[in-house]
Design a protein around this motif. Structure first.
Motif, PDB file in Angstrom:
ATOM      1  N   GLU A  55      30.933 -33.687 -21.226  1.00 29.14           N
ATOM      2  CA  GLU A  55      31.707 -34.562 -20.343  1.00 29.14           C
ATOM      3  C   GLU A  55      31.044 -34.717 -18.980  1.00 29.14           C
ATOM      4  O   GLU A  55      31.097 -35.787 -18.381  1.00 29.14           O
ATOM      5  CB  GLU A  55      33.120 -34.008 -20.192  1.00 29.14           C
ATOM      6  N   LYS A  56      30.392 -33.673 -18.493  1.00 26.57           N
ATOM      7  CA  LYS A  56      29.753 -33.714 -17.179  1.00 26.57           C
ATOM      8  C   LYS A  56      28.645 -34.764 -17.128  1.00 26.57           C
ATOM      9  O   LYS A  56      28.501 -35.488 -16.151  1.00 26.57           O
ATOM     10  CB  LYS A  56      29.194 -32.327 -16.856  1.00 26.57           C
ATOM     11  N   GLN A  57      27.857 -34.859 -18.192  1.00 25.80           N
ATOM     12  CA  GLN A  57      26.769 -35.841 -18.252  1.00 25.80           C
ATOM     13  C   GLN A  57      27.184 -37.116 -18.974  1.00 25.80           C
ATOM     14  O   GLN A  57      26.357 -37.995 -19.197  1.00 25.80           O
ATOM     15  CB  GLN A  57      25.556 -35.232 -18.933  1.00 25.80           C
ATOM     16  N   ASN A  58      28.446 -37.207 -19.337  1.00 24.79           N
ATOM     17  CA  ASN A  58      29.003 -38.393 -19.996  1.00 24.79           C
ATOM     18  C   ASN A  58      28.271 -38.712 -21.307  1.00 24.79           C
ATOM     19  O   ASN A  58      27.861 -39.833 -21.553  1.00 24.79           O
ATOM     20  CB  ASN A  58      28.969 -39.587 -19.050  1.00 24.79           C
ATOM     21  N   ILE A  59      28.098 -37.690 -22.119  1.00 17.74           N
ATOM     22  CA  ILE A  59      27.435 -37.843 -23.409  1.00 17.74           C
ATOM     23  C   ILE A  59      28.463 -37.641 -24.516  1.00 17.74           C
ATOM     24  O   ILE A  59      29.213 -36.670 -24.507  1.00 17.74           O
ATOM     25  CB  ILE A  59      26.286 -36.825 -23.586  1.00 17.74           C
ATOM     26  N   SER A  60      28.498 -38.579 -25.445  1.00 20.30           N
ATOM     27  CA  SER A  60      29.367 -38.459 -26.610  1.00 20.30           C
ATOM     28  C   SER A  60      28.500 -38.316 -27.849  1.00 20.30           C
ATOM     29  O   SER A  60      27.297 -38.567 -27.831  1.00 20.30           O
ATOM     30  CB  SER A  60      30.264 -39.680 -26.748  1.00 20.30           C
ATOM     31  N   LYS A  61      29.140 -37.924 -28.925  1.00 19.94           N
ATOM     32  CA  LYS A  61      28.413 -37.719 -30.174  1.00 19.94           C
ATOM     33  C   LYS A  61      29.133 -38.459 -31.290  1.00 19.94           C
ATOM     34  O   LYS A  61      30.360 -38.437 -31.381  1.00 19.94           O
ATOM     35  CB  LYS A  61      28.350 -36.224 -30.476  1.00 19.94           C
ATOM     36  N   LEU A  62      28.359 -39.126 -32.112  1.00 17.14           N
ATOM     37  CA  LEU A  62      28.865 -39.765 -33.314  1.00 17.14           C
ATOM     38  C   LEU A  62      28.413 -38.916 -34.493  1.00 17.14           C
ATOM     39  O   LEU A  62      27.213 -38.766 -34.728  1.00 17.14           O
ATOM     40  CB  LEU A  62      28.322 -41.193 -33.449  1.00 17.14           C
ATOM     41  N   ASP A  63      29.368 -38.335 -35.186  1.00 12.74           N
ATOM     42  CA  ASP A  63      29.080 -37.552 -36.388  1.00 12.74           C
ATOM     43  C   ASP A  63      29.433 -38.397 -37.599  1.00 12.74           C
ATOM     44  O   ASP A  63      30.535 -38.935 -37.682  1.00 12.74           O
ATOM     45  CB  ASP A  63      29.912 -36.268 -36.436  1.00 12.74           C
TER      46      ASP A  63
END
Length: 160
Positions: free
Chosen positions: A120-128
């Motif tokens: 959340e800090k670096q605004n990174i999401s993941k698509l699994d």
């Protein structure tokens, strides 16, 4: 003319040769039939791998050039700097990619997919994604990062 002998095959010799030829022709037909089934299986497996490679390459490229993304229940929408909107809809037996008026269909069997915040800090999401590839379950991960300028705009400029 009565004492002239004509050389010829007997009926027994002809029957034996016909039986042997029948066996050879039957074995040849069976061999070609088995080879044809193997080639069809090979072609189908190649089609599955080709569809996966096309999806993987296209999705990686679109994620790389995206500066902002939105996620919905079964749809991922990517935006790039040229204001193009590319959406991916994940269905059970295919993945649909829509860009402007063009829709691409990737025939990949999607077992499950989910979007989650990775950092959340670096605004990174993941698509699994979990897909069925050649009768095996394969898990694939894609990481999406919002551009910092776009994140600030979403937070302060675009909000009502």
């Amino acid at each position: 003319m009565i004492g002239v002998k004509i050389k010829a095959f007997t009926i027994l010799e002809v029957l034996i040769s016909l039986v042997v030829m029948g066996i050879i022709i039957g074995l040849t037909y069976t061999l070609f039939n088995i080879m044809e089934k193997q080639l069809i299986t090979y072609r189908n497996d190649n089609d599955v791998i080709l569809q996966y490679n096309l999806l993987n390459t296209t999705l990686q490229r679109d994620i790389y050039y995206a500066n902002y993304y939105e996620k919905e229940e079964s749809t991922l929408v990517l935006f790039n700097y040229s204001e193009e909107k590319i959406s991916y809809s994940f269905l059970n037996d295919k993945v649909l990619r829509a860009k402007q008026s063009i829709v691409d269909t990737f025939r990949v069997h999607v077992i499950s997919h989910k979007f989650e915040i990775f950092n959340e800090k670096q605004n990174i999401s993941k698509l699994d994604m979990k897909i069925k590839l050649l009768n095996e379950d394969v898990e694939i991960n894609y990481f999406l990062k919002n551009d910092l300028a776009e994140t600030i705009n979403q937070k302060f400029v675009y909000e009502d």
